[in-house]
Motif scaffolding. Structure first.
Motif, short mmCIF file in Angstrom:
data_model
loop_
_atom_site.label_atom_id
_atom_site.label_comp_id
_atom_site.label_asym_id
_atom_site.label_seq_id
_atom_site.Cartn_x
_atom_site.Cartn_y
_atom_site.Cartn_z
N ARG A 67 -21.98 -11.33 -41.57
CA ARG A 67 -21.08 -11.16 -40.43
C ARG A 67 -19.63 -11.15 -40.86
N TYR A 68 -18.77 -10.71 -39.96
CA TYR A 68 -17.34 -10.83 -40.19
C TYR A 68 -16.96 -12.30 -40.38
N THR A 69 -16.03 -12.54 -41.26
CA THR A 69 -15.44 -13.87 -41.40
C THR A 69 -13.93 -13.72 -41.40
N ALA A 70 -13.21 -14.83 -41.47
CA ALA A 70 -11.75 -14.79 -41.39
C ALA A 70 -11.17 -13.90 -42.49
N ALA A 71 -10.20 -13.08 -42.12
CA ALA A 71 -9.61 -12.13 -43.07
C ALA A 71 -9.03 -12.82 -44.29
N ALA A 72 -8.49 -14.03 -44.12
CA ALA A 72 -7.83 -14.72 -45.23
C ALA A 72 -8.82 -15.33 -46.22
N GLY A 73 -10.09 -15.40 -45.86
CA GLY A 73 -11.08 -15.92 -46.80
C GLY A 73 -11.86 -17.10 -46.28
N LEU A 74 -13.01 -17.37 -46.89
CA LEU A 74 -13.85 -18.51 -46.51
C LEU A 74 -13.15 -19.82 -46.88
N PRO A 75 -13.22 -20.82 -46.02
CA PRO A 75 -12.57 -22.10 -46.33
C PRO A 75 -13.01 -22.70 -47.66
N VAL A 76 -14.30 -22.60 -47.99
CA VAL A 76 -14.78 -23.20 -49.23
C VAL A 76 -14.12 -22.56 -50.45
N LEU A 77 -13.86 -21.26 -50.38
CA LEU A 77 -13.22 -20.59 -51.51
C LEU A 77 -11.72 -20.87 -51.54
N ARG A 78 -11.08 -20.85 -50.39
CA ARG A 78 -9.64 -21.12 -50.37
C ARG A 78 -9.35 -22.53 -50.89
N GLN A 79 -10.24 -23.47 -50.56
CA GLN A 79 -10.09 -24.83 -51.09
C GLN A 79 -10.29 -24.86 -52.60
N ALA A 80 -11.28 -24.11 -53.10
CA ALA A 80 -11.52 -24.05 -54.54
C ALA A 80 -10.34 -23.43 -55.28
N ILE A 81 -9.76 -22.40 -54.68
CA ILE A 81 -8.60 -21.74 -55.29
C ILE A 81 -7.40 -22.69 -55.33
N ALA A 82 -7.19 -23.43 -54.23
CA ALA A 82 -6.09 -24.39 -54.20
C ALA A 82 -6.28 -25.46 -55.28
N ALA A 83 -7.50 -25.93 -55.45
CA ALA A 83 -7.78 -26.94 -56.48
C ALA A 83 -7.56 -26.37 -57.87
N LYS A 84 -7.99 -25.14 -58.10
CA LYS A 84 -7.78 -24.48 -59.41
C LYS A 84 -6.29 -24.32 -59.68
N THR A 85 -5.53 -23.96 -58.64
CA THR A 85 -4.09 -23.76 -58.81
C THR A 85 -3.38 -25.07 -59.13
#
Length: 400
Positions: A67-85
């Motif tokens: 299904r469609y999800t938020a354009a900015a990305g899945l929360p689980v991935l955005r959190q992982a990216i923030a942690a990596k950063t």
């Protein structure tokens, strides 16, 4: 017949990606049965690590991922990216300031779209990745090349940047490690450039796609870690393609100040909406999961790096500095130009690349794709045996 062009002027002015063009030509020759060895594409020859693929496979069993999800990305991935950063770039960023994109290329494109107005200038250190100037011009910006040759380790100085700065300069593009050169700016060099950008009120677009592919104990220090004051004027772009051997998964990201990210999110909502959910979950598994496969690939690249630099420096007229990051060797071939080779006298690196492809059946990308002529880029993201065989063909050809 109408004089109106079928293509818009903006699109008509776009050059084809030179690296993809050379790689496509090599693959076409291979399809004809010719034993062409290609150093053109910046693509790891390794398979995506199994634990990442397993997560993607399991995600196919959950219909919500269709299904469609938020354009900015899945929360689980955005959190992982923030942690990596936070871990690798020293920026404790809010996941809300992260947008997931279709590869790093889209992140670069969107960064310039949200920052530039017509006529704004972008300082573009050269040699540069072939898509940067096109992305700048598609945003109606003006790329201003600042060249550093092999004698400078392919790294520009503050003095060079200052000499190129004008009242129209708005953005500095900062890339370390570099594609195409593999150059990595030292912490001191990064800090000096960051402080100069901050003092002059410039925006910084920092491409960190090769951040984790460094060698000899070198660390690619993020410009926002070196100069924390820049976080309000910096967009970081990155992705899983190179580090995790996930080029075909098309998963990148961008991050920056909240107002900039809001604008980019609005753009993406009309451009493409959300990135493939299966790829997003796979990317989260890459960032959150075991990193041992990454280290194994990095060690293999390191071995190949040493081999290709040693062998390229044996070619008459070639001078190859040792890269500290990424997986490219950028060779100064100016001393190899202007002499006859099998009845042909190449005077540019483009002509030399054509000669090498025709006579030695080896594909490399000429310097014209990345800035001034006189250089060749070789990717060492290919197997050890073809890597050595291709360079030996060039050694034989240019030793005649």
């Amino acid at each position: 017949m109408s004089n109106i062009s079928r293509l818009s002027k903006k699109i008509g002015a776009i050059a084809e990606s030179a690296t993809l063009k050379v790689d496509a030509k090599a693959k076409a020759l291979q399809a004809e049965g010719r034993p062409v060895i290609s150093y053109a594409a910046g693509e790891p020859d390794f398979a995506t690590p199994a634990h990442i693929v397993d997560v993607a496979r399991a995600a196919l069993d959950d219909p919500k991922n269709f299904r469609y999800t938020a354009a900015a990305g899945l929360p689980v991935l955005r959190q992982a990216i923030a942690a990596k950063t936070a871990r690798d770039s020293g920026w404790n960023i809010d996941p809300a300031q992260v947008i997931v994109t279709n590869g790093g290329k889209q992140a670069v494109y969107q960064a310039f779209q949200v920052l530039l107005d017509p006529g704004d200038e972008v300082l573009l250190p050269a040699p540069y990745w072939t898509s940067y100037p096109e992305a700048i011009q598609l945003a109606d910006g003006v790329p201003v090349e600042v060249f550093a040759g092999a004698d400078q380790g392919y790294k520009v100085t503050v003095e060079q940047l200052e000499a190129a700065r004008t009242e129209r300069t708005k953005v500095l593009l900062f890339v370390s490690p570099s594609n195409p050169t593999g150059a990595v700016y030292s912490p001191e060099e990064t800090r000096a450039i960051g402080e100069w950008a901050e003092a002059n009120g410039l925006w910084v677009v920092a491409d960190e796609i090769y951040q984790n592919l460094v060698y000899d104990g070198v660390r690619a220090v993020s410009i926002v870690e070196a100069v924390p004051a820049l976080t309000d004027r910096t967009i970081l772009v990155n992705g899983v393609a190179k580090t995790y051997a996930m080029t075909g998964w098309r998963l990148g990201w961008m991050m920056g100040p909240a107002d900039i990210i809001k604008g980019a999110s609005n753009l993406q909502s009309h451009l493409c909406s959300n990135v493939n959910n299966i790829a997003q979950l796979a990317a989260a598994a890459a960032l959150n999961g075991p990193q041992e496969p990454v280290e194994e690939m990095r060690l293999a690249f390191d071995r190949r790096r040493k081999l290709i630099v040693d062998e390229l420096n044996k070619v008459p007229g070639f001078h190859c500095p040792t890269p500290e990051g990424a997986f490219y060797a950028y060779v100064d071939v100016r001393e190899a130009l202007g002499r006859e080779i099998r009845g042909v006298t190449p005077n540019t690196s483009l002509e030399l690349a054509d000669l090498i492809l025709d006579q030695a059946e080896v594909a490399a990308v000429p310097g014209e794709a990345f800035g001034p002529s006189g250089y060749l880029r070789f990717s060492y993201a290919l197997g050890d045996e073809p890597l050595l065989e291709g360079i030996r063909r060039i050694q034989a050809l240019l030793s005649e």
